[in-house]
Design a protein around this motif. Sequence first.
Motif, mmCIF file in Angstrom:
data_model
loop_
_atom_site.group_PDB
_atom_site.id
_atom_site.type_symbol
_atom_site.label_atom_id
_atom_site.label_comp_id
_atom_site.label_asym_id
_atom_site.label_seq_id
_atom_site.Cartn_x
_atom_site.Cartn_y
_atom_site.Cartn_z
ATOM 1 N N GLN A 3 32.604 44.848 45.140
ATOM 2 C CA GLN A 3 33.508 43.857 44.577
ATOM 3 C C GLN A 3 34.171 43.087 45.704
ATOM 4 O O GLN A 3 34.555 43.667 46.721
ATOM 5 N N LEU A 4 34.308 41.793 45.501
ATOM 6 C CA LEU A 4 35.062 40.939 46.416
ATOM 7 C C LEU A 4 36.270 40.421 45.645
ATOM 8 O O LEU A 4 36.107 39.799 44.589
ATOM 9 N N VAL A 5 37.440 40.675 46.158
ATOM 10 C CA VAL A 5 38.665 40.257 45.489
ATOM 11 C C VAL A 5 39.402 39.273 46.380
ATOM 12 O O VAL A 5 39.756 39.598 47.518
ATOM 13 N N GLU A 6 39.622 38.079 45.833
ATOM 14 C CA GLU A 6 40.310 37.020 46.574
ATOM 15 C C GLU A 6 41.781 36.970 46.180
ATOM 16 O O GLU A 6 42.147 37.338 45.067
ATOM 17 N N SER A 7 42.580 36.491 47.090
ATOM 18 C CA SER A 7 43.999 36.264 46.797
ATOM 19 C C SER A 7 44.495 35.115 47.662
ATOM 20 O O SER A 7 43.853 34.751 48.647
ATOM 21 N N GLY A 8 45.627 34.550 47.257
ATOM 22 C CA GLY A 8 46.271 33.543 48.088
ATOM 23 C C GLY A 8 46.154 32.119 47.593
ATOM 24 O O GLY A 8 46.740 31.209 48.181
ATOM 25 N N GLY A 9 45.406 31.895 46.531
ATOM 26 C CA GLY A 9 45.309 30.535 46.021
ATOM 27 C C GLY A 9 46.593 30.104 45.344
ATOM 28 O O GLY A 9 47.520 30.901 45.158
ATOM 29 N N GLY A 10 46.664 28.837 44.973
ATOM 30 C CA GLY A 10 47.850 28.349 44.292
ATOM 31 C C GLY A 10 47.989 26.857 44.410
ATOM 32 O O GLY A 10 47.047 26.149 44.756
ATOM 33 N N LEU A 11 49.194 26.393 44.125
ATOM 34 C CA LEU A 11 49.525 24.972 44.160
ATOM 35 C C LEU A 11 50.322 24.681 45.421
ATOM 36 O O LEU A 11 51.288 25.397 45.734
ATOM 37 N N TYR A 93 37.910 28.228 45.283
ATOM 38 C CA TYR A 93 37.400 28.777 46.541
ATOM 39 C C TYR A 93 36.815 30.159 46.278
ATOM 40 O O TYR A 93 37.485 31.029 45.706
ATOM 41 N N TYR A 94 35.577 30.352 46.726
ATOM 42 C CA TYR A 94 34.844 31.593 46.491
ATOM 43 C C TYR A 94 34.611 32.329 47.799
ATOM 44 O O TYR A 94 34.156 31.740 48.789
ATOM 45 N N CYS A 95 34.872 33.610 47.763
ATOM 46 C CA CYS A 95 34.560 34.480 48.891
ATOM 47 C C CYS A 95 33.103 34.926 48.792
ATOM 48 O O CYS A 95 32.573 35.142 47.690
ATOM 49 N N TYR A 96 32.466 35.062 49.940
ATOM 50 C CA TYR A 96 31.056 35.452 50.017
ATOM 51 C C TYR A 96 30.909 36.544 51.073
ATOM 52 O O TYR A 96 31.589 36.534 52.101
ATOM 53 N N TYR A 110 26.999 38.892 47.861
ATOM 54 C CA TYR A 110 27.992 39.098 46.809
ATOM 55 C C TYR A 110 29.001 37.955 46.830
ATOM 56 O O TYR A 110 29.290 37.392 47.888
ATOM 57 N N TRP A 111 29.529 37.668 45.643
ATOM 58 C CA TRP A 111 30.509 36.597 45.494
ATOM 59 C C TRP A 111 31.748 37.129 44.798
ATOM 60 O O TRP A 111 31.671 38.014 43.932
ATOM 61 N N GLY A 112 32.890 36.571 45.164
ATOM 62 C CA GLY A 112 34.108 36.844 44.439
ATOM 63 C C GLY A 112 34.187 35.976 43.193
ATOM 64 O O GLY A 112 33.321 35.128 42.945
ATOM 65 N N GLN A 113 35.242 36.201 42.404
ATOM 66 C CA GLN A 113 35.413 35.465 41.150
ATOM 67 C C GLN A 113 35.937 34.058 41.389
ATOM 68 O O GLN A 113 35.818 33.197 40.505
ATOM 69 N N GLY A 114 36.508 33.831 42.535
ATOM 70 C CA GLY A 114 37.053 32.508 42.844
ATOM 71 C C GLY A 114 38.557 32.472 42.679
ATOM 72 O O GLY A 114 39.129 33.159 41.828
#
Length: 121
Positions: A3-11, A93-96, A110-114
Amino acid sequence: QVQLVESGGGLVQAGGSLTLSCTASGTIFSTDVMGWYRQPPGKERELVATISSGGDANYADSLKGRFTISRGHANNMVNLQMSSLQPEDTAVYYCYARVQISAVKQWWPYWGQGTQVTVST
């Protein structure tokens, strides 16, 4: 499974900064290349940056100087520091990651959910 888990996105407002993080977990023997891609609204997914396990970074030409990619200490984490953000950076933005899941030298993508990044004017 991996699993790839992304964090930090936003406005964020134009000219601002954001840092995205991605952590790979699961059945991981080792990771090779990790990176970030993005998909702007109505467009195809495109390269942002990649980084090898040895730290060699590769950037989309248009993003050099504003974005910085780095690996975490455990080498299963990748970060993307984004500065001077503009509305055209708005995208998912997608993690790879390319991952070896056993002692067999075979790599799997593998790809994250974005994670959504929105830059307002």
